[in-house]
Design a protein around this motif. Structure first.
Motif, mmCIF file in Angstrom:
data_model
loop_
_atom_site.group_PDB
_atom_site.id
_atom_site.type_symbol
_atom_site.label_atom_id
_atom_site.label_comp_id
_atom_site.label_asym_id
_atom_site.label_seq_id
_atom_site.Cartn_x
_atom_site.Cartn_y
_atom_site.Cartn_z
ATOM 1 N N SER A 14 0.838 -1.191 0.000
ATOM 2 C CA SER A 14 0.000 0.000 0.000
ATOM 3 C C SER A 14 0.875 1.243 0.000
ATOM 4 O O SER A 14 2.036 1.208 0.393
ATOM 5 N N THR A 15 0.306 2.348 -0.440
ATOM 6 C CA THR A 15 1.036 3.610 -0.569
ATOM 7 C C THR A 15 0.419 4.655 0.345
ATOM 8 O O THR A 15 -0.799 4.770 0.433
ATOM 9 N N VAL A 16 1.278 5.404 1.011
ATOM 10 C CA VAL A 16 0.848 6.491 1.889
ATOM 11 C C VAL A 16 1.240 7.807 1.238
ATOM 12 O O VAL A 16 2.414 8.019 0.906
ATOM 13 N N GLU A 17 0.277 8.683 1.039
ATOM 14 C CA GLU A 17 0.511 10.009 0.471
ATOM 15 C C GLU A 17 0.333 11.046 1.562
ATOM 16 O O GLU A 17 -0.680 11.056 2.272
ATOM 17 N N ILE A 18 1.326 11.909 1.688
ATOM 18 C CA ILE A 18 1.324 12.952 2.715
ATOM 19 C C ILE A 18 1.502 14.291 2.018
ATOM 20 O O ILE A 18 2.483 14.504 1.306
ATOM 21 N N LYS A 19 0.543 15.176 2.206
ATOM 22 C CA LYS A 19 0.583 16.511 1.596
ATOM 23 C C LYS A 19 0.597 17.558 2.701
ATOM 24 O O LYS A 19 -0.068 17.418 3.720
ATOM 25 N N GLY A 20 1.396 18.598 2.461
ATOM 26 C CA GLY A 20 1.500 19.678 3.429
ATOM 27 C C GLY A 20 1.859 20.984 2.765
ATOM 28 O O GLY A 20 1.964 21.066 1.535
ATOM 29 N N PRO A 21 2.095 22.024 3.560
ATOM 30 C CA PRO A 21 2.420 23.329 2.971
ATOM 31 C C PRO A 21 3.736 23.342 2.195
ATOM 32 O O PRO A 21 3.899 24.150 1.285
ATOM 33 N N LEU A 22 4.682 22.474 2.543
ATOM 34 C CA LEU A 22 5.997 22.498 1.913
ATOM 35 C C LEU A 22 6.163 21.491 0.798
ATOM 36 O O LEU A 22 7.239 21.412 0.200
ATOM 37 N N GLY A 23 5.143 20.701 0.513
ATOM 38 C CA GLY A 23 5.275 19.759 -0.583
ATOM 39 C C GLY A 23 4.446 18.516 -0.370
ATOM 40 O O GLY A 23 3.576 18.447 0.509
ATOM 41 N N GLU A 24 4.728 17.514 -1.176
ATOM 42 C CA GLU A 24 3.991 16.246 -1.151
ATOM 43 C C GLU A 24 4.995 15.099 -1.227
ATOM 44 O O GLU A 24 5.900 15.111 -2.055
ATOM 45 N N LEU A 25 4.829 14.109 -0.349
ATOM 46 C CA LEU A 25 5.694 12.945 -0.301
ATOM 47 C C LEU A 25 4.844 11.697 -0.274
ATOM 48 O O LEU A 25 3.723 11.704 0.229
ATOM 49 N N SER A 26 5.381 10.611 -0.807
ATOM 50 C CA SER A 26 4.692 9.323 -0.807
ATOM 51 C C SER A 26 5.678 8.237 -0.391
ATOM 52 O O SER A 26 6.890 8.362 -0.604
ATOM 53 N N MET A 27 5.121 7.158 0.170
ATOM 54 C CA MET A 27 5.953 6.073 0.665
ATOM 55 C C MET A 27 5.185 4.772 0.572
ATOM 56 O O MET A 27 3.989 4.728 0.881
ATOM 57 N N ASP A 28 5.867 3.720 0.134
ATOM 58 C CA ASP A 28 5.279 2.387 0.064
ATOM 59 C C ASP A 28 5.438 1.683 1.411
ATOM 60 O O ASP A 28 6.531 1.648 1.975
ATOM 61 N N VAL A 29 4.346 1.110 1.897
ATOM 62 C CA VAL A 29 4.330 0.434 3.188
ATOM 63 C C VAL A 29 4.240 -1.063 2.942
ATOM 64 O O VAL A 29 3.449 -1.509 2.094
ATOM 65 N N PRO A 30 5.028 -1.899 3.625
ATOM 66 C CA PRO A 30 4.947 -3.358 3.432
ATOM 67 C C PRO A 30 3.550 -3.890 3.707
ATOM 68 O O PRO A 30 2.764 -3.305 4.464
ATOM 69 N N HIS A 31 3.238 -5.035 3.087
ATOM 70 C CA HIS A 31 1.882 -5.582 3.167
ATOM 71 C C HIS A 31 1.539 -6.056 4.576
ATOM 72 O O HIS A 31 0.356 -6.120 4.932
ATOM 73 N N TYR A 32 2.550 -6.398 5.390
ATOM 74 C CA TYR A 32 2.263 -6.922 6.724
ATOM 75 C C TYR A 32 2.082 -5.810 7.770
ATOM 76 O O TYR A 32 1.908 -6.107 8.951
ATOM 77 N N ILE A 33 2.132 -4.557 7.357
ATOM 78 C CA ILE A 33 1.916 -3.431 8.271
ATOM 79 C C ILE A 33 0.560 -2.825 7.976
ATOM 80 O O ILE A 33 0.278 -2.430 6.841
ATOM 81 N N ASN A 34 -0.286 -2.768 8.995
ATOM 82 C CA ASN A 34 -1.620 -2.176 8.881
ATOM 83 C C ASN A 34 -1.624 -0.816 9.550
ATOM 84 O O ASN A 34 -1.013 -0.618 10.610
ATOM 85 N N ILE A 35 -2.349 0.121 8.943
ATOM 86 C CA ILE A 35 -2.446 1.485 9.469
ATOM 87 C C ILE A 35 -3.896 1.729 9.859
ATOM 88 O O ILE A 35 -4.790 1.699 9.013
ATOM 89 N N ASN A 36 -4.110 1.951 11.137
ATOM 90 C CA ASN A 36 -5.444 2.223 11.678
ATOM 91 C C ASN A 36 -5.600 3.724 11.844
ATOM 92 O O ASN A 36 -4.851 4.357 12.597
ATOM 93 N N GLN A 37 -6.574 4.299 11.138
ATOM 94 C CA GLN A 37 -6.794 5.735 11.171
ATOM 95 C C GLN A 37 -7.991 6.104 12.045
ATOM 96 O O GLN A 37 -8.673 7.088 11.774
ATOM 97 N N ASP A 38 -8.220 5.359 13.092
ATOM 98 C CA ASP A 38 -9.318 5.659 14.012
ATOM 99 C C ASP A 38 -9.006 6.951 14.767
ATOM 100 O O ASP A 38 -7.909 7.118 15.326
ATOM 101 N N ALA A 39 -9.968 7.867 14.800
ATOM 102 C CA ALA A 39 -9.752 9.153 15.469
ATOM 103 C C ALA A 39 -9.605 9.000 16.974
ATOM 104 O O ALA A 39 -9.004 9.855 17.640
#
Length: 252
Positions: free
Chosen positions: A82-107
């Protein structure tokens, strides 16, 4: 040293006609007894990664988005990431995350939290904290930026930022170059990577800034390679708070 004696004692007791266990001395029972199961040295639960389990701190104005892998790569042996895209005032970066790592975005967790599938796998545990550190560096880079300060110590050592160069060619339109004067008879010119800005607040100071920490520090390391700090006079190019322990001069 005592192992052969213990084996001989155990064989003599087994071959003897004594059937009563009361006749065996008490102090020999721990030495002759063999545990049937492996000994357990700890009963505590495995400790989780303190860095990997910490939630990511996403400031306001930064967008954190996780893109799931496409369905095309499911049939191949190599599992897609999976790919993580991060955007901010200074630019945009992306990073590939291994399949065995899960990202929980629960507030309710206070920010995106990373977990791994198998807590007993050494590779997954090693990449758990590493992936979280890379993502946090990207978040900090697009919001505040990363910087490196280079100090030039030596007689006549200095650096300047030029728009053109005579020894190297530009890699992209509008590229600037760092001109180093560190004791060589020929000019030392290095092209500034894309996304990195360089400035000279003082002739003996060079400031590098950019959203991606790895690119900024790698370019600082390339500049430092031209004049590494030496331990006798303390001359060289120092990065950030780098210091060196001076040695006594060689006496012939």
């Amino acid at each position: 040293m005592f192992a052969p004696a213990r084996r001989r004692c155990a064989q003599s007791i087994a071959n003897s006609t004594i059937r009563s266990s009361d006749s065996i001395p008490t102090f020999l029972l721990p030495a002759l007894s063999r545990p049937s199961a492996s000994r357990t040295f700890t009963t505590t639960a495995p400790c989780q990664s303190k860095i990997g389990s910490a939630p990511l701190s996403v400031p306001s104005g930064v967008t954190f988005r996780v893109i799931a892998p496409s369905a095309k790569g499911r049939g191949s042996r190599v599992q897609s990431m999976s790919t993580v895209e991060i955007k901010g005032p200074l630019g945009e970066l992306s990073m590939d995350v291994p399949h065995y790592i899960n990202i929980n975005q629960d507030a309710a967790l206070g920010g995106p939290t990373l977990t791994i599938q198998d807590s007993t796998d050494a590779k997954q545990k090693a990449m758990w904290g590493t992936t979280r550190a890379y993502l946090q560096n990207h978040i900090l880079g697009v919001s505040e930026g990363h910087s490196a300060i280079l100090r030039f110590v030596g007689v006549g050592f200095r650096a300047s930022v030029e728009n053109t160069a005579t020894t190297v060619e530009s890699e992209y339109p509008g590229q600037k170059f760092v001109n180093l004067k560190v004791g060589y008879s020929h000019p030392v010119e290095l092209g500034i990577p894309k996304g990195v800005t360089a400035s000279t607040p003082q002739p003996t100071r060079l400031l590098l800034e950019g959203p991606e920490k790895e690119v900024v520090m790698q370019f600082a390391a390339n500049i430092r390679m031209w004049r590494k700090p030496e331990p006798y006079k303390g001359k060289g190019i120092f990065v950030n708070g780098e210091t060196i322990k001076l040695k006594n001069k060689k006496i012939k």
